[in-house]
Design a protein around this motif. Structure first.
Motif, PDB file in Angstrom:
ATOM      1  N   TYR A 254      14.123   4.379   4.405  1.00 11.51           N
ATOM      2  CA  TYR A 254      12.767   3.833   4.442  1.00 11.51           C
ATOM      3  C   TYR A 254      12.852   2.323   4.627  1.00 11.51           C
ATOM      4  O   TYR A 254      13.637   1.642   3.982  1.00 11.51           O
ATOM      5  CB  TYR A 254      11.998   4.138   3.152  1.00 11.51           C
ATOM      6  CG  TYR A 254      10.564   3.642   3.235  1.00 11.51           C
ATOM      7  CD1 TYR A 254       9.563   4.464   3.727  1.00 11.51           C
ATOM      8  CD2 TYR A 254      10.236   2.339   2.866  1.00 11.51           C
ATOM      9  CE1 TYR A 254       8.262   4.008   3.845  1.00 11.51           C
ATOM     10  CE2 TYR A 254       8.939   1.876   2.981  1.00 11.51           C
ATOM     11  CZ  TYR A 254       7.958   2.712   3.472  1.00 11.51           C
ATOM     12  OH  TYR A 254       6.678   2.248   3.596  1.00 11.51           O
ATOM     13  N   ARG A 255      12.024   1.792   5.509  1.00 11.39           N
ATOM     14  CA  ARG A 255      11.966   0.356   5.755  1.00 11.39           C
ATOM     15  C   ARG A 255      10.530  -0.128   5.641  1.00 11.39           C
ATOM     16  O   ARG A 255       9.616   0.442   6.251  1.00 11.39           O
ATOM     17  CB  ARG A 255      12.508   0.019   7.146  1.00 11.39           C
ATOM     18  CG  ARG A 255      14.005   0.300   7.314  1.00 11.39           C
ATOM     19  CD  ARG A 255      14.833  -0.638   6.450  1.00 11.39           C
ATOM     20  NE  ARG A 255      16.266  -0.388   6.594  1.00 11.39           N
ATOM     21  CZ  ARG A 255      16.970   0.397   5.813  1.00 11.39           C
ATOM     22  NH1 ARG A 255      16.367   1.050   4.825  1.00 11.39           N
ATOM     23  NH2 ARG A 255      18.259   0.562   5.996  1.00 11.39           N
ATOM     24  N   TYR A 256      10.333  -1.190   4.868  1.00 11.54           N
ATOM     25  CA  TYR A 256       9.021  -1.801   4.787  1.00 11.54           C
ATOM     26  C   TYR A 256       8.573  -2.252   6.182  1.00 11.54           C
ATOM     27  O   TYR A 256       9.351  -2.877   6.912  1.00 11.54           O
ATOM     28  CB  TYR A 256       9.089  -3.056   3.924  1.00 11.54           C
ATOM     29  CG  TYR A 256       8.712  -2.877   2.477  1.00 11.54           C
ATOM     30  CD1 TYR A 256       7.398  -3.036   2.080  1.00 11.54           C
ATOM     31  CD2 TYR A 256       9.673  -2.596   1.520  1.00 11.54           C
ATOM     32  CE1 TYR A 256       7.044  -2.908   0.740  1.00 11.54           C
ATOM     33  CE2 TYR A 256       9.330  -2.466   0.190  1.00 11.54           C
ATOM     34  CZ  TYR A 256       8.017  -2.631  -0.193  1.00 11.54           C
ATOM     35  OH  TYR A 256       7.671  -2.510  -1.506  1.00 11.54           O
ATOM     36  N   PRO A 257       7.348  -2.008   6.564  1.00 13.11           N
ATOM     37  CA  PRO A 257       6.796  -2.690   7.740  1.00 13.11           C
ATOM     38  C   PRO A 257       6.772  -4.199   7.482  1.00 13.11           C
ATOM     39  O   PRO A 257       6.619  -4.640   6.337  1.00 13.11           O
ATOM     40  CB  PRO A 257       5.368  -2.120   7.840  1.00 13.11           C
ATOM     41  CG  PRO A 257       5.431  -0.816   7.116  1.00 13.11           C
ATOM     42  CD  PRO A 257       6.409  -1.027   6.003  1.00 13.11           C
ATOM     43  N   ALA A 295       2.563   4.074   4.670  1.00 17.80           N
ATOM     44  CA  ALA A 295       2.611   5.539   4.738  1.00 17.80           C
ATOM     45  C   ALA A 295       3.130   5.999   6.091  1.00 17.80           C
ATOM     46  O   ALA A 295       3.926   6.940   6.179  1.00 17.80           O
ATOM     47  CB  ALA A 295       1.228   6.137   4.466  1.00 17.80           C
ATOM     48  N   ALA A 296       2.702   5.329   7.163  1.00 16.30           N
ATOM     49  CA  ALA A 296       3.183   5.689   8.500  1.00 16.30           C
ATOM     50  C   ALA A 296       4.698   5.524   8.596  1.00 16.30           C
ATOM     51  O   ALA A 296       5.381   6.334   9.236  1.00 16.30           O
ATOM     52  CB  ALA A 296       2.487   4.836   9.558  1.00 16.30           C
ATOM     53  N   ALA A 297       5.237   4.504   7.930  1.00 11.34           N
ATOM     54  CA  ALA A 297       6.690   4.305   7.928  1.00 11.34           C
ATOM     55  C   ALA A 297       7.391   5.452   7.213  1.00 11.34           C
ATOM     56  O   ALA A 297       8.477   5.880   7.615  1.00 11.34           O
ATOM     57  CB  ALA A 297       7.029   2.979   7.250  1.00 11.34           C
ATOM     58  N   GLY A 298       6.759   5.972   6.157  1.00 11.36           N
ATOM     59  CA  GLY A 298       7.337   7.109   5.462  1.00 11.36           C
ATOM     60  C   GLY A 298       7.352   8.359   6.326  1.00 11.36           C
ATOM     61  O   GLY A 298       8.323   9.128   6.311  1.00 11.36           O
TER      62      GLY A 298
END
Length: 339
Positions: A254-257, A295-298
Motif C-alpha cells: 500500500y502506498r499513500y497517494p 481508498a482507491a489506492a487500496g
C-alpha cells in the motif's frame, strides 16, 4: 453461473464499523448514520439505521448504545466498553428488535464475544430457541468455526411446538428464503448422526454425518444428479500463506497517494470485496474512505494481490464477501512514498 455470496464475518480481519458524525446533544452522544455495508453517510435518509452512543459511562464503566430503524423503532440496545463508534466492543446484555418493535434476541457478551445463554424469538413473540455459548478452549482465541462452542437447548416452530428440549430432539430448520431446510437430530445440544436438506434455493440437496457436533463427511447432489463429496461443511477463502501473509502484503504494497501524504492523512480505510469461485478478488466496495485517493489506492493494491484459495459450501464453490480494514499512518516509512 452466479453463486451465493456468504458473508464471512467470522474471518479474522472482518470488522463491522459504525462511524461517527460530529458530537451532538451538548457533547452527550455520538450520532452515526450507518449504511447497509457498515459505512457512514452524512444523510439520515440514505442510512440503513441511526446509531447513538452515549459518551458518559454507567456505574460499571460501560457506554450505552442505541440503534434505530428508519421508522424510529429501536433496532438494538446494549453496552460497549469504550465510547468509540468505530470499534464497538459489546459487553453485557445486548437486545435486538424487529422493525415492528418486538424483541428478536437477548444475548450476553464479554469483550465482543457471545457468552452464557442467548434467547431468540419469532416476530409474533413466541420463543424460537435457547443457546448456551461456551468459553473458548485453552489456547483458542476465537470460537470454533464449526459451532461446537455452543449448545442448542431449546427450539420451537412459530406456533410454539417444541422440537428440541433440554438439548435433545428431532428438528427441522427452515431457511429465510422459504425453500431450503435442514433436518436431523440434536443430542445434548449438538448435531448428531445423519442430517439432510437443501441449499441455494433447492439447487442442491445434501446428506451429512455428525459426531458430537462435528461434520465427519457429507455429499451434495445437484439437479442433474452429479455428486460433490466433502469433509468440511464450510471452507473459507484463504490468501496464500494465510492472514499474516495478507497483512504483510498490505504493509509492503500500500502506498499513500501524494495528496494524502502532503495532507498528513491518517486513520482507517475499510474495503469490502468478494473472493469469487476462482479465487479472484472482485466487486470492490468502499466502506470508509479517508479521502485524497486513499481508498482507491487500496483497491489498486488488492487488484495486484495473489489469487486466493476459493471458498466452498458443502462441496460447492461459492463467492464469499470479505471486509478488510487498512490502518494508515504517514509516520510509517513503508507507506510514506510511491517508490
Amino acid at each position: 453461473m452466479k453463486h451465493l455470496i456468504i458473508d464471512s464475518c467470522k474471518f479474522a480481519l472482518f470488522l463491522l464499523c459504525l462511524f461517527a458524525s460530529p458530537l451532538s446533544r451538548a457533547q452527550e452522544t455520538i450520532v452515526s448514520y450507518v449504511t447497509k455495508n457498515g459505512g457512514r453517510t452524512a444523510y439520515k435518509d440514505s442510512a440503513e439505521y441511526t446509531s447513538i452512543l452515549r459518551i458518559k459511562p454507567n456505574e460499571q464503566g460501560l457506554y450505552e448504545l442505541n440503534d434505530y430503524y428508519q421508522n424510529g423503532n429501536l433496532k438494538r440496545h446494549g453496552w460497549v466498553k469504550a465510547p468509540d463508534p468505530m470499534r464497538l466492543r459489546l459487553e453485557g446484555l445486548v437486545e435486538t428488535y424487529y422493525d415492528s418493535g418486538s424483541l428478536e434476541t437477548a444475548t450476553y457478551y464479554t469483550d465482543n464475544k457471545r457468552i452464557d445463554t442467548a434467547h431468540r424469538y419469532y416476530e409474533n413473540g413466541v420463543l424460537k430457541e435457547v443457546k448456551v455459548y461456551l468459553k473458548p478452549k485453552e489456547g483458542q482465541e476465537r470460537p470454533a468455526w464449526d459451532g461446537t462452542n455452543k449448545r442448542l437447548l431449546y427450539y420451537a416452530d412459530s406456533t410454539g411446538t417444541m422440537q428440541v428440549q433440554h438439548g435433545n430432539g428431532e428438528i427441522v430448520l427452515r431457511h429465510d428464503n422459504g425453500v431450503d431446510f435442514e433436518q436431523g437430530l440434536y443430542k445434548e445440544g449438538l448435531r448428531e448422526g445423519r442430517w439432510e436438506g437443501s441449499f441455494r434455493k433447492g439447487k442442491y440437496r445434501f446428506e451429512e454425518w455428525y459426531e458430537e457436533g462435528t461434520v465427519t463427511g457429507g455429499v451434495s447432489t445437484d439437479s442433474v444428479g452429479a455428486t460433490l463429496p466433502y469433509k468440511e461443511r464450510d471452507v473459507h477463502p484463504e490468501y496464500p500463506g494465510g492472514v499474516q501473509n495478507l497483512r504483510r502484503f498490505v504493509a509492503q504494497h500500500y502506498r499513500y497517494p501524494k495528496e494524502a501524504a502532503r495532507a498528513g492523512v491518517k486513520g482507517q480505510v475499510i474495503l469490502r470485496f468478494v473472493v469469487d469461485t476462482a479465487g479472484n478478488p472482485t466487486d470492490f466496495e468502499i466502506v470508509n474512505d479517508l479521502g485524497y485517493g486513499t481508498a482507491a489506492a487500496g483497491i489498486e493494491m488488492l487488484k495486484k494481490s495473489a489469487k486466493w484459495a476459493p471458498g466452498y459450501q458443502r462441496g460447492v464453490p461459492v463467492r464469499v464477501a470479505y471486509t478488510l480494514p487498512i490502518s494508515l499512518n504517514i509516520a510509517d516509512p513503508r507507506q510514506s512514498g510511491n517508490n
